[in-house]
Design an enzyme around this catalytic site. Sequence first.
Site, PDB file in Angstrom:
ATOM      1  N   ARG A 103       0.835  -1.195   0.000  1.00 39.62           N
ATOM      2  CA  ARG A 103       0.000   0.000   0.000  1.00 39.62           C
ATOM      3  C   ARG A 103       0.874   1.250   0.000  1.00 39.62           C
ATOM      4  O   ARG A 103       2.087   1.173   0.129  1.00 39.62           O
ATOM      5  CB  ARG A 103      -0.914   0.017   1.228  1.00 39.62           C
ATOM      6  CG  ARG A 103      -0.145   0.039   2.547  1.00 39.62           C
ATOM      7  CD  ARG A 103      -1.068   0.048   3.755  1.00 39.62           C
ATOM      8  NE  ARG A 103      -0.291   0.024   4.997  1.00 39.62           N
ATOM      9  CZ  ARG A 103      -0.824   0.073   6.198  1.00 39.62           C
ATOM     10  NH1 ARG A 103      -2.126   0.132   6.339  1.00 39.62           N
ATOM     11  NH2 ARG A 103      -0.067   0.046   7.283  1.00 39.62           N
ATOM     12  N   CYS A 107       2.784   7.528  -6.723  1.00 36.21           N
ATOM     13  CA  CYS A 107       3.600   8.692  -7.041  1.00 36.21           C
ATOM     14  C   CYS A 107       2.676   9.889  -7.234  1.00 36.21           C
ATOM     15  O   CYS A 107       1.888   9.929  -8.184  1.00 36.21           O
ATOM     16  CB  CYS A 107       4.410   8.425  -8.310  1.00 36.21           C
ATOM     17  SG  CYS A 107       5.219   9.870  -9.002  1.00 36.21           S
ATOM     18  N   ASN A 141      -5.924   7.575   3.133  1.00 37.25           N
ATOM     19  CA  ASN A 141      -5.763   6.940   4.441  1.00 37.25           C
ATOM     20  C   ASN A 141      -4.328   7.099   4.903  1.00 37.25           C
ATOM     21  O   ASN A 141      -3.404   6.662   4.212  1.00 37.25           O
ATOM     22  CB  ASN A 141      -6.102   5.448   4.376  1.00 37.25           C
ATOM     23  CG  ASN A 141      -6.122   4.799   5.746  1.00 37.25           C
ATOM     24  OD1 ASN A 141      -7.042   5.014   6.531  1.00 37.25           O
ATOM     25  ND2 ASN A 141      -5.099   4.013   6.047  1.00 37.25           N
ATOM     26  N   GLU A 142      -4.157   7.776   6.027  1.00 36.50           N
ATOM     27  CA  GLU A 142      -2.832   8.031   6.594  1.00 36.50           C
ATOM     28  C   GLU A 142      -1.855   8.547   5.536  1.00 36.50           C
ATOM     29  O   GLU A 142      -0.778   7.975   5.319  1.00 36.50           O
ATOM     30  CB  GLU A 142      -2.286   6.765   7.255  1.00 36.50           C
ATOM     31  CG  GLU A 142      -3.120   6.298   8.435  1.00 36.50           C
ATOM     32  CD  GLU A 142      -2.569   5.050   9.112  1.00 36.50           C
ATOM     33  OE1 GLU A 142      -2.774   4.898  10.329  1.00 36.50           O
ATOM     34  OE2 GLU A 142      -1.940   4.228   8.423  1.00 36.50           O
ATOM     35  N   GLU A 304      -8.942   5.868  14.179  1.00 35.53           N
ATOM     36  CA  GLU A 304      -8.594   4.489  14.521  1.00 35.53           C
ATOM     37  C   GLU A 304      -8.137   4.469  15.973  1.00 35.53           C
ATOM     38  O   GLU A 304      -7.046   4.928  16.290  1.00 35.53           O
ATOM     39  CB  GLU A 304      -7.492   3.944  13.595  1.00 35.53           C
ATOM     40  CG  GLU A 304      -7.915   3.854  12.139  1.00 35.53           C
ATOM     41  CD  GLU A 304      -6.825   3.277  11.239  1.00 35.53           C
ATOM     42  OE1 GLU A 304      -5.852   2.698  11.769  1.00 35.53           O
ATOM     43  OE2 GLU A 304      -6.943   3.412  10.004  1.00 35.53           O
TER      44      GLU A 304
END
Length: 660
Positions: A103, A107, A141-142, A304
């Site tokens: 994951r 780029c 996500n993050e 989370e």
Amino acid sequence: MIFGACYYPEQWNPKDWDEDLKIMKDMGLSSVRLAEFAWGLMEPKEGKFDFSLFDAVLEKVQKHGMTAILGTPTATFPPWLYQKFPEIVQVSKGGIIRGIGTRRQACFSSPAYKKATERIVTAMAKHFGNHPAVVGWQIDNEPGHEGSDVDYSTLAEKNFRVWLKQKYKTLDSLNKRWGNIFWGVIYSDWNQIPLPGAHVASNFNPAMIQDYYRFQSDELVSYIHFQAEIIRKYSKGKPLTTNLYPSPFLPVTDMYEMFKKLDYVSWDNYPVWGNQQEPYPHPLVTATQQYSRGLKDKPYTVMEQFSGVQGHDTLGYLPPPGQIGLWLTQAIVNGANQIYFFRYRTARFGQEQLCYGILDHGKRKTSKYYELKKTIEDIKEFAEDIADSPYPAEVAILHDIENSRNYKHQPLSDGLRFAPVPFAEVGYDIELATWFAGTNVLNVNAHSLPIHAETDLSKYKVLSVPLYTMFAQDTVERLKTYVENGGTLVLGYRSGIKDKDHWMVEEPVPGVFSKMAGVEVFQFEAPATDKVGIRMGFWPLKGSKFCEILEPTTAKVIARYRDKKKFYSGKPVITLNSFGKGKVYYVGTSLTPESFVLFYRKVLKGAGVDFRFLGSTIERHTREGKRYNYEITMNHSNRYKLAGFSILKPFGYKIKRIQK
């Protein structure tokens, strides 16, 4: 106050969904986060969309009276996209291609990836944007985690050169401002400029590396904002966020800039992870939560929240009974108004089959389930009362992304160099957390704020500014005005000596702060992790990492080195200077956490800030609610503790109501 869970219905059978949602509802949860890794499901072939699975799930979410936050699934992408456009992946500093199968490999300089992102996000926003069960969006996500905001690909190199040309206009300007006459690295063509990648011996020009980090930050920030613009067009009125992760300064990305175009901050709370044999100290967790709250200076979300033992390949510490409930309480006390547990049920397959959730691999209700259920029931009334209320504080720690970047590639001392994994250089993080911890252990509410944020500094009695080596002149003027008007400023070593072009000033340390601090420094050393003795009145302190020998001009000495191993024993290390109506403390070393507690006692007392030491494992905050005010005391130890007139059980807490 919202309690929810991260839910992955695609990993379970449709017949499970109703039962899953019922188990969540019975626990006290009312919301789920969905779809942040579902690109391959939603777009199985280029331009061919299938939203049927999540249509069915959202129908059940709505039927159960629950809500959902949808994640855009761009933190990983389907193999067909990589097969068609192999240039869309990053290259590591060491030249490793971040290929398909894991994951966060995208780029952000790739036009093909941006076009593919536009296609999936537009289709999702059009399809789900007005769904009554959807109450918000998490973008990506993050973003930036696992080193994914530093890319050494050919496309990144091409965009870096464009970015430099836009900033400097001419090569002559770039050569002068980088100081390229040093070692004769004078560029005569924009295409000669490389990326500061892996090297054999001497590093690249620090000004070049700093600009590379700035460029990478701009690439990621613009990518997140690009998605935000699409969603706002088709999903009007639904708030947008993205989720950060420990540690605050692990990325090179300016998260303050990122959240300017988002509605609220989210953060992922893992006080212990992987093979750690003990959790992070509670002041470090609070420091990170206050960093998250402080990015927009308003309540934040834990997207989370730790609910079970977590790891990808190895596991470690098992929280004793009560501790995961205490971590939940701690997050709310520090300003969280939404909590989503990671995760509802543990995956039976894939890379996160060791990331245990509220339930394990089966559906039997666990001790974690019952502990969190009881904690929610116990704290819900309090949580509802303080939700969306400001977090009051008279003290603030100011952090700076520019100096975080600077200390990654020029850490100054081996004591400030710490990389627990290859992609994480977090020496700056630890130093900031140590400065914060001193106030936390003395149970003083404290903010953690970006130094360049538009904050009214006059509302704070004390400002602490560690590692502010690379300065912005407007920030220096703001701090000067703050002190002149009566504020107390605590400056750390190596302050004010480097401008934004990475040029050292001609004045001695602390450079632009010399007059305010009333001190000059001409000699210093970096003892790394060795401890150096200090004496402050009757109190023995310890310093490490970096030691400056202070020469006061107008300042008063309040602490001296006392170490027979050092030739500078007896020389000043901490000073106090009067400036205008205020005061400036200058700390010429990195104090140990225990020493900071003793030092801050002096600072807080002098500034008229109430504090109380209740023990190294006791944490107390004050909060203002809609109906009541509160004093919350938490015991972060596995033993019974006396806190004031209260006895707290292991990992227990007490919420005291105070009439307004």
